[in-house]
Design an enzyme around this catalytic site. Structure first.
Site, PDB file in Angstrom:
ATOM      1  N   SER A  86       0.809  -1.221   0.000  1.00 34.29           N
ATOM      2  CA  SER A  86       0.000   0.000   0.000  1.00 34.29           C
ATOM      3  C   SER A  86       0.841   1.269   0.000  1.00 34.29           C
ATOM      4  CB  SER A  86      -0.949   0.005   1.204  1.00 34.29           C
ATOM      5  OG  SER A  86      -1.798  -1.109   1.182  1.00 34.29           O
ATOM      6  N   HIS A 134       1.294   4.807   4.342  1.00 34.48           N
ATOM      7  CA  HIS A 134       0.565   5.359   3.203  1.00 34.48           C
ATOM      8  C   HIS A 134       0.962   6.815   2.956  1.00 34.48           C
ATOM      9  CE1 HIS A 134      -2.910   2.296   4.030  1.00 34.48           C
ATOM     10  NE2 HIS A 134      -1.779   1.718   3.689  1.00 34.48           N
TER      11      HIS A 134
END
Length: 289
Positions: free
Chosen positions: A207, A264
Site C-alpha cells: 500500500s 501510506h
C-alpha cells in the site's frame, strides 16, 4: 537530423486544437517557449513542410470526420501484457510467492524473516524487537521486505491489482529500472515512516508503494502531460478519500485491524516528490530543441 522549427506564434494563439490534430495523426512534435513566442518543432524539414500546409488548412484542428481513420492498436492478451511489463509482472509473482510461503500472514515463522522488526511468539503475544537490533545483526533487507507481506487474500488481491495498474504505466513510460527504483524507494520511505510513528509493530503490504506510485503519476502528469499517466477519472479522489477514511481510525474502532497510515502518507509524499522532479525534468527536456 536536427529538429526544425515549423511555426513561431505569439503566446496568446491557442495551439491546443492543432496539437490535438497532430497527436491524432501521430506526427512527432514538441512545443517550446522562446523569446515570448511558442515554437512548434518537428524532426525534419520534409515533415515540417507538410505540417505548415496542414496548419494553413486546419489552424484550429479538425474534427474526427475529416481525418483518415487510424488503425486500431492490436489488443494484447494477458500473456502479451505480462511480456510487455516484465518488471511489474515479476514483482507480482514475487509477492504471490511470498503470500504462499507465509500463508497469507498466518505462517509467523516465515513472516518474521521479512517483517520490519524481528519478533518471537510467546503464547498469544508477539514480542517485537527494536529495529536497531536487526541492524546490528546486518539484517538490512528488513528495510524493504515488508512490502511483500500481505495478511489475507483481499489484502493481496487489492494491492496486486493496483500495482499492476500503476506499475505497468511507469514501466511503459520511464522503463523497468525506474519502476524498480521507485518501488524500492517508496517501500523504504513507507516502512521507516510507519516504524517512526508506530514503533515496533507487525505491518506489511504494497500500500505504501502504491500511494507512492499514485503520487508520482499524478504530479508527473500535471507537469508533463503524458497519456501513460492519465489515470481514469475518480481514481485519485477515491484513493485520497480512502486514505483520509483510514486515518480517522474507524477501522480500528470496528476491530477490522490496524491500518499502516504512516506508511501510506510516507509513500504518497515520496511519490509526490519524485513526480515533481520527474515532471520538471521531462518538461525541460521537451522544451529543448
Amino acid at each position: 537530423m536536427n529538429a526544425v522549427a515549423v511555426l513561431r506564434l505569439p503566446l496568446q494563439v491557442d495551439l491546443s486544437g492543432f496539437i490535438a490534430l497532430l497527436q491524432r495523426l501521430r506526427v512527432p512534435h514538441r512545443v517550446s517557449e522562446e523569446a515570448g513566442e511558442q515554437v512548434l518543432w518537428v524532426p525534419n524539414a520534409a515533415l515540417g513542410e507538410q505540417v505548415r500546409v496542414l496548419y494553413s488548412q486546419y489552424p484550429e484542428g479538425a474534427s474526427e470526420a475529416l481525418l483518415p481513420a487510424a488503425p486500431a492498436a492490436p489488443r494484447r492478451n494477458l500473456l502479451g501484457q505480462l511480456a510487455a511489463s516484465p518488471l511489474t509482472a515479476a514483482m507480482l509473482v514475487l509477492t504471490l510467492l511470498v503470500a504462499l510461503l507465509t500463508w497469507g500472514g498466518e505462517n509467523l515463522a516465515a513472516v518474521r524473516w521479512l517483517s520490519f522488526t524481528d519478533f518471537r511468539l510467546e503464547g498469544d503475544y508477539l514480542q517485537l524487537n527494536y529495529f536497531s537490533a536487526s541492524m546490528e545483526s546486518g539484517q538490512w533487507w528488513r528495510l524493504i521486505t515488508p512490502m511483500l507481506l500481505h495478511f489475507g487474500v483481499l489484502h493481496l488481491a487489492m494491492n496486486s491489482l493496483w500495482y499492476w495498474e500503476l506499475g505497468r504505466r511507469i514501466e511503459a513510460r520511464q522503463g523497468a529500472w525506474m519502476l524498480l527504483g521507485l518501488t524500492l524507494t517508496f517501500s523504504l520511505v513507507a516502512n521507516i515512516a510507519q516504524y517512526a510513528v508506530g514503533g515496533p509493530s507487525l505491518f506489511g503490504g504494497l500500500s505504501g508503494v502504491l500511494y507512492g506510485l499514485l503520487g508520482h503519476c499524478w504530479l508527473f502528469q500535471r507537469l508533463a502531460p503524458t497519456p501513460a499517466y492519465k489515470l481514469p477519472k475518480g481514481v485519485l479522489v477515491m484513493m485520497l478519500a480512502w486514505l483520509l477514511i483510514c486515518m480517522t481510525g474507524v477501522f480500528e474502532l470496528l476491530q477490522f485491524g490496524a491500518i499502516a497510515n504512516a506508511a501510506h502518507v510516507g509513500g504518497l509524499v515520496a511519490g509526490c516528490i519524485t513526480g515533481i522532479v520527474g515532471g520538471l525534468l521531462a518538461r525541460r527536456y521537451q522544451s529543448v530543441p
